[in-house]
Design a protein around this motif. Structure first.
Motif, PDB file in Angstrom:
ATOM      1  N   SER A 103       0.763  -1.174  -0.060  1.00 17.74           N
ATOM      2  CA  SER A 103       0.016  -0.166   0.027  1.00 17.74           C
ATOM      3  C   SER A 103       0.863   1.245  -0.038  1.00 17.74           C
ATOM      4  CB  SER A 103      -0.963   0.082   1.443  1.00 17.74           C
ATOM      5  OG  SER A 103      -1.726  -1.104   1.354  1.00 17.74           O
ATOM      6  N   GLY A 104       2.140   1.046   0.109  1.00 11.56           N
ATOM      7  CA  GLY A 104       3.019   2.186   0.199  1.00 11.56           C
ATOM      8  C   GLY A 104       2.944   3.131   1.452  1.00 11.56           C
ATOM      9  N   PHE A 105       2.433   2.692   2.659  1.00 17.06           N
ATOM     10  CA  PHE A 105       2.196   3.382   3.710  1.00 17.06           C
ATOM     11  C   PHE A 105       3.543   3.957   4.191  1.00 17.06           C
ATOM     12  CE2 PHE A 105      -1.534   0.578   5.047  1.00 17.06           C
ATOM     13  CZ  PHE A 105      -2.351   1.351   4.127  1.00 17.06           C
ATOM     14  N   GLU A 106       3.642   5.102   4.660  1.00 17.78           N
ATOM     15  CA  GLU A 106       4.785   5.894   5.296  1.00 17.78           C
ATOM     16  C   GLU A 106       4.440   6.016   6.761  1.00 17.78           C
ATOM     17  OE1 GLU A 106       5.721   9.277   3.162  1.00 17.78           O
ATOM     18  OE2 GLU A 106       6.311   8.057   1.397  1.00 17.78           O
ATOM     19  N   ASP A 107       5.488   5.968   7.544  1.00 16.35           N
ATOM     20  CA  ASP A 107       5.402   6.377   9.122  1.00 16.35           C
ATOM     21  C   ASP A 107       4.071   5.598   9.656  1.00 16.35           C
ATOM     22  OD1 ASP A 107       7.646   7.792   9.349  1.00 16.35           O
ATOM     23  OD2 ASP A 107       6.336   9.773   8.709  1.00 16.35           O
ATOM     24  N   VAL A 108       4.012   4.307   9.322  1.00 14.10           N
ATOM     25  CA  VAL A 108       3.014   3.589   9.716  1.00 14.10           C
ATOM     26  C   VAL A 108       2.669   3.543  11.125  1.00 14.10           C
ATOM     27  CG1 VAL A 108       2.142   1.118   9.917  1.00 14.10           C
ATOM     28  CG2 VAL A 108       3.434   1.724   7.869  1.00 14.10           C
ATOM     29  N   VAL A 109       1.075   3.792  11.230  1.00 17.68           N
ATOM     30  CA  VAL A 109       0.495   3.805  12.625  1.00 17.68           C
ATOM     31  C   VAL A 109      -0.041   2.481  12.846  1.00 17.68           C
ATOM     32  CG1 VAL A 109      -1.226   5.078  14.233  1.00 17.68           C
ATOM     33  CG2 VAL A 109       0.209   6.273  12.584  1.00 17.68           C
ATOM     34  N   VAL A 110       0.352   1.896  13.785  1.00 16.47           N
ATOM     35  CA  VAL A 110      -0.244   0.347  14.201  1.00 16.47           C
ATOM     36  C   VAL A 110      -0.943   0.365  15.564  1.00 16.47           C
ATOM     37  CG1 VAL A 110       2.150  -0.784  14.857  1.00 16.47           C
ATOM     38  CG2 VAL A 110       0.374  -1.964  14.195  1.00 16.47           C
ATOM     39  N   ALA A 111      -1.935  -0.065  15.612  1.00 16.92           N
ATOM     40  CA  ALA A 111      -2.793  -0.074  16.824  1.00 16.92           C
ATOM     41  C   ALA A 111      -3.421  -1.416  17.238  1.00 16.92           C
ATOM     42  CB  ALA A 111      -3.626   0.936  16.749  1.00 16.92           C
ATOM     43  N   ASP A 112      -3.493  -1.712  18.404  1.00 14.66           N
ATOM     44  CA  ASP A 112      -4.314  -2.769  19.028  1.00 14.66           C
ATOM     45  C   ASP A 112      -4.972  -2.191  20.098  1.00 14.66           C
ATOM     46  OD1 ASP A 112      -5.173  -5.128  20.094  1.00 14.66           O
ATOM     47  OD2 ASP A 112      -3.421  -6.073  20.012  1.00 14.66           O
ATOM     48  N   PRO A 113      -6.353  -2.053  20.172  1.00 18.46           N
ATOM     49  CA  PRO A 113      -7.031  -1.433  21.084  1.00 18.46           C
ATOM     50  C   PRO A 113      -7.537  -2.257  22.278  1.00 18.46           C
ATOM     51  CG  PRO A 113      -8.447  -1.445  18.921  1.00 18.46           C
ATOM     52  CD  PRO A 113      -7.081  -2.275  18.932  1.00 18.46           C
ATOM     53  N   PHE A 114      -6.924  -3.456  22.114  1.00 21.59           N
ATOM     54  CA  PHE A 114      -7.167  -4.685  23.113  1.00 21.59           C
ATOM     55  C   PHE A 114      -5.984  -5.391  23.354  1.00 21.59           C
ATOM     56  CE2 PHE A 114     -11.203  -3.656  21.082  1.00 21.59           C
ATOM     57  CZ  PHE A 114     -11.737  -2.935  22.152  1.00 21.59           C
ATOM     58  N   MET A 115      -4.975  -4.957  23.739  1.00 24.77           N
ATOM     59  CA  MET A 115      -3.389  -5.337  23.360  1.00 24.77           C
ATOM     60  C   MET A 115      -2.912  -6.476  24.304  1.00 24.77           C
ATOM     61  SD  MET A 115      -0.362  -2.509  24.524  1.00 24.77           S
ATOM     62  CE  MET A 115      -0.073  -2.429  26.437  1.00 24.77           C
ATOM     63  N   GLY A 116      -3.550  -6.861  25.484  1.00 23.34           N
ATOM     64  CA  GLY A 116      -3.098  -7.685  26.397  1.00 23.34           C
ATOM     65  C   GLY A 116      -1.705  -7.149  26.779  1.00 23.34           C
ATOM     66  N   SER A 117      -0.648  -8.349  26.719  1.00 24.75           N
ATOM     67  CA  SER A 117       0.640  -7.958  26.966  1.00 24.75           C
ATOM     68  C   SER A 117       1.579  -7.591  25.704  1.00 24.75           C
ATOM     69  CB  SER A 117       1.228  -9.278  27.474  1.00 24.75           C
ATOM     70  OG  SER A 117       1.185 -10.351  26.621  1.00 24.75           O
ATOM     71  N   GLY A 118       0.655  -7.190  24.550  1.00 31.44           N
ATOM     72  CA  GLY A 118       1.364  -6.885  23.391  1.00 31.44           C
ATOM     73  C   GLY A 118       1.956  -7.768  22.589  1.00 31.44           C
ATOM     74  N   VAL A 119       1.586  -9.045  22.652  1.00 31.38           N
ATOM     75  CA  VAL A 119       2.089 -10.117  21.757  1.00 31.38           C
ATOM     76  C   VAL A 119       1.957  -9.710  20.201  1.00 31.38           C
ATOM     77  CG1 VAL A 119       2.226 -11.890  23.471  1.00 31.38           C
ATOM     78  CG2 VAL A 119       0.183 -11.482  21.861  1.00 31.38           C
ATOM     79  N   LEU A 120       0.921  -9.198  19.659  1.00 30.96           N
ATOM     80  CA  LEU A 120       0.759  -8.870  18.262  1.00 30.96           C
ATOM     81  C   LEU A 120       1.519  -7.766  17.848  1.00 30.96           C
ATOM     82  CD1 LEU A 120      -3.189  -9.574  17.580  1.00 30.96           C
ATOM     83  CD2 LEU A 120      -1.098 -10.534  16.568  1.00 30.96           C
ATOM     84  N   ALA A 190      -5.183   4.784  12.715  1.00 25.72           N
ATOM     85  CA  ALA A 190      -4.335   3.776  12.454  1.00 25.72           C
ATOM     86  C   ALA A 190      -4.238   3.256  10.775  1.00 25.72           C
ATOM     87  CB  ALA A 190      -4.430   2.773  13.304  1.00 25.72           C
ATOM     88  N   HIS A 191      -3.247   3.080  10.475  1.00 22.47           N
ATOM     89  CA  HIS A 191      -3.177   2.304   9.167  1.00 22.47           C
ATOM     90  C   HIS A 191      -3.448   0.904   9.230  1.00 22.47           C
ATOM     91  CE1 HIS A 191      -0.247   5.858   8.520  1.00 22.47           C
ATOM     92  NE2 HIS A 191      -0.951   5.618   7.361  1.00 22.47           N
ATOM     93  N   LEU A 192      -3.177   0.281  10.551  1.00 21.47           N
ATOM     94  CA  LEU A 192      -3.136  -1.076  10.757  1.00 21.47           C
ATOM     95  C   LEU A 192      -3.871  -1.365  12.124  1.00 21.47           C
ATOM     96  CD1 LEU A 192       0.622  -2.240   9.573  1.00 21.47           C
ATOM     97  CD2 LEU A 192      -1.711  -2.405   8.165  1.00 21.47           C
ATOM     98  N   ILE A 193      -4.998  -1.970  12.217  1.00 19.78           N
ATOM     99  CA  ILE A 193      -5.404  -2.488  13.493  1.00 19.78           C
ATOM    100  C   ILE A 193      -5.028  -3.844  13.591  1.00 19.78           C
ATOM    101  CG2 ILE A 193      -7.516  -2.919  14.889  1.00 19.78           C
ATOM    102  CD1 ILE A 193      -7.060   0.079  14.816  1.00 19.78           C
TER     103      ILE A 193
END
Length: 670
Positions: A103-120, A190-193
């Motif tokens: 997709s050619g994203f720049e400065d990608v914003v990635v989010a997890d609204p329910f991240m637990g301990s952040g494994v993803l 976010a670009h990616l959830i």
């Protein structure tokens, strides 16, 4: 509030806390950041900070998966703290990486609204590289998991790019304007959830909290995706993810399979169809879950937020133990052996359960035949054939060892025209015949004949005072109180607790000649029939659904026992686990069934065939495929409906595959 006593091992929880704080202090140099995160203090937080400082910047906390195991059982269920397993992390990270690059994203914003301990989030950053990431956003309700995840993300990406908040995501991300008239800053951020949202049972949530969530979401445009005001947590979680995701962004989520076949999930499917290009649904072969510790069947959803171009969806089954080979390119998820399906033109027969589409290749002749019969009016949705009210659930009992005889305390000693005698504990009681409703108890008791004789009785006592009841009934009521067998009914219904079955019998009129199970072991190990019938109308417990149309019942009895229907059940049924398949009323009502005209035309022949097949016991279904009675039944159904292009041999081959797979998994699990 960070209270370590709430974890199963406070010592281990303290170790993870100190290791996490050591990283946070190393990066920030100050413990005041905890206030920004939203972590409230605990009594010994100062000591934990001092101990963390003494580590002088320790390594990343050792166990991102350890936190969930430290959360106490009920609280873990309420939080749904089951973190994505390594395979799920690899699959989601690989697809998110290829999507972001394509997709050619720049400065990608990635989010997890329910991240637990952040494994993803941590897994994706390791795969993608932090130098291409502009911002990492994570929210988590459990404070220890939140701190562990924050420390791991800081170690990977440093202070400037990581934004984590500890607290309730539904409080942090407001979908409605605040009192000041502004909106939350996380809209389309976010670009990616990438997420594994909670799918806590709605009933486990506090009632006040449920009302709060309902009020917040029904006041937004998402209300149009809430089917019949039926809410659950994964639906609301996906609404939140959608709110945060930019147009053209990617949603990759681990979801319970039920999202794609329950009434709760209808709104989610509508949201996805209207606003997303659904790129892939991914399941494991031979395993049910992508979350460690979860026993529920799960799938990975991958979808691009775009209304342009419907395209086809890849239905991917991953082989256990094999490294997945998946990638996104030019609008497609490429995967070896995938089925590609246009979800906007799925036949209604299969649309109610998208999980069936993982096996579409094998089902194509069957689907084609059923679609042709539907177009010709030979098959109709059951709701059209017998009416929306034509299927009802059986009777619910608060205490089957009181309201159903025989039971573990009483047996039926004799039946006469006006009474039944029950005996137990050296006592014999007479119950008037009108107080005893002939009934089926549970499907497991009726496994080897289609035509059965209901051999239990519901105790149906009218709501009069105890003093007005016949002597035998008074003594039985007194026994129920003294023994505790009726305790649940007493708590639920108060003074006239003994009449709650009677009230159901009077209001629902639960009498029929055809009975469908609500759940069946998909292995059919000890089961030779699916539906059962009785010669005369009878009642049944809540383990059954009753088909009220007596005219259609004979042919429907054969239909629901045919290889054609059972194949549809095994491939498209509600897979609550690898072995058990559940149907609800709305499922049965949406399934195809013979038209009323066909039922009338073949009623007598159907009744005769039922008696012939039931003359001797039937073996378990896997052993019936060479049985002449099953061939006779299947040939009758195919001839009656005028099915073209599908023969008995094809049906038996189709049926044999899932039965064999379930049998193998059963042996491995045993």
């Amino acid at each position: 509030m960070l209270d370590l006593s709430r974890y199963t091992s406070p010592g281990e929880a303290y170790r993870l806390l100190v290791e996490s704080l050591s990283v946070i202090l190393e990066v920030h140099g100050d413990a005041r950041v905890l206030e920004e995160l939203g972590v409230k203090a605990l009594v010994d937080l100062d000591k934990a900070v001092r101990d963390a400082a003494a580590l002088k910047g320790g390594s990343t906390p050792r166990g991102l998966y350890e936190v969930s195991n430290l959360i106490e059982g009920r609280r873990r269920k309420v939080l749904a703290a089951y973190y994505t397993d390594p395979l799920g992390v690899r699959v989601i990270s690989a697809l998110a990486k290829s999507y972001a690059l394509d997709s050619g994203f720049e400065d990608v914003v990635v989010a997890d609204p329910f991240m637990g301990s952040g494994v993803l989030l941590a897994g994706f950053i390791k795969e993608f590289g932090c130098e291409k990431v502009g911002r990492v956003i994570g929210f988590e309700k459990d404070p220890l998991a939140c701190l562990v995840g924050y420390a791991a993300l800081l170690r990977l990406c440093g202070r400037g790019k990581v934004e984590v908040k500890c607290g309730d995501t539904f409080e942090i991300v407001r979908l409605q304007p605040t009192l000041a008239g502004s909106t939350a800053s996380y809209k389309s951020c976010a670009h990616l959830i990438l997420t594994n949202p909670p799918f806590t049972r709605w009933e486990l949530l506090d009632s006040k909290y449920r009302r709060l969530l309902e009020s917040r979401f029904t006041a937004t445009h998402y209300s149009k995706y809430i089917a019949r005001r039926q809410l659950n947590l994964q639906t609301l979680s996906l609404f939140t993810a959608d709110y945060m995701l930019r147009k053209g962004g990617l949603l990759a989520a681990v979801l319970p399979a039920s999202t794609f076949y329950t009434i709760y999930g209808e709104g989610v499917k509508k949201l996805l169809r209207e606003n997303y290009r659904i790129l892939a649904l991914i399941q494991k072969r031979g395993e049910s879950s992508f979350s460690l510790g979860s026993g529920f069947k799960e799938v990975v959803l991958v979808a691009s937020k775009s209304r342009e171009g419907r395209g086809e969806t890849a239905f991917v089954t991953l082989d256990s133990g094999l490294e997945p080979s998946l990638a996104y390119s030019s609008g497609w998820v490429r995967a070896p052996g995938a089925e590609y399906v246009d979800l906007h033109s799925v036949p209604p027969i299969l649309d109610f359960n998208w999980l069936s589409l993982f096996n579409l290749g094998a089902l194509k002749p069957l689907v084609s035949a059923l679609s042709t019969l539907t177009s010709a009016g030979r098959l109709l949705p059951l709701a059209e054939a017998i009416g929306e009210d034509g299927v009802i659930r059986g009777v619910e009992m608060y205490g089957p060892d009181f309201f159903l005889v025989p039971n573990k305390y009483w047996r039926v000693a004799g039946v006469s025209g006006d009474s039944i005698a029950i005996s137990g504990g050296g006592e014999v009681l007479e119950l008037p015949r009108e107080y005893a409703v002939k009934s089926l108890r549970k499907p497991g008791l009726y496994t080897d004949r289609i035509l059965v004789d209901p051999d239990h009785y519901l105790v149906s006592i009218p709501p009069v005072s105890v003093e007005e009841l016949p002597s035998g009934v008074r003594r039985y009521v007194a026994w129920g109180l003294k023994s505790g067998a009726a305790a649940a009914a007493v708590r639920a219904f108060g003074e006239k607790w003994y009449s709650h079955v009677y009230r159901q019998v009077e209001s629902k009129k639960p009498f029929a000649k055809l009975f469908l199970p609500d759940k069946v072991d998909a292995r059919f190990r000890n089961r030779g029939v699916f539906a059962v019938a009785s010669e005369a109308p009878a009642s049944a417990t809540k383990d059954f659904y009753l088909v009220l149309d007596e005219q259609c019942s004979p042919l429907l009895t054969l239909w629901f026992n045919s290889s054609l229907f059972i194949s549809l059940l095994l491939y498209a049924g509600r897979a609550i686990s690898e072995a058990w398949t559940r149907f609800l009323e709305e499922d049965y009502l949406r399934l195809p069934a013979p038209s009323p005209g066909t039922c009338r035309e073949y009623r007598e022949e159907s009744e005769k065939l039922i008696r012939e097949i039931s003359a001797a016991r039937l073996p378990p279904l896997p052993l019936q495929l060479d049985d002449p009675r099953r061939r006779r039944l299947d040939e009758f159904i195919l001839d009656t409906l005028g099915v073209q292009g599908v023969g008995v041999d094809y049906l038996h081959e189709l049926l044999a595959k899932p039965l064999k797979e379930h049998a193998i998994r059963g042996k491995q699990g045993g």
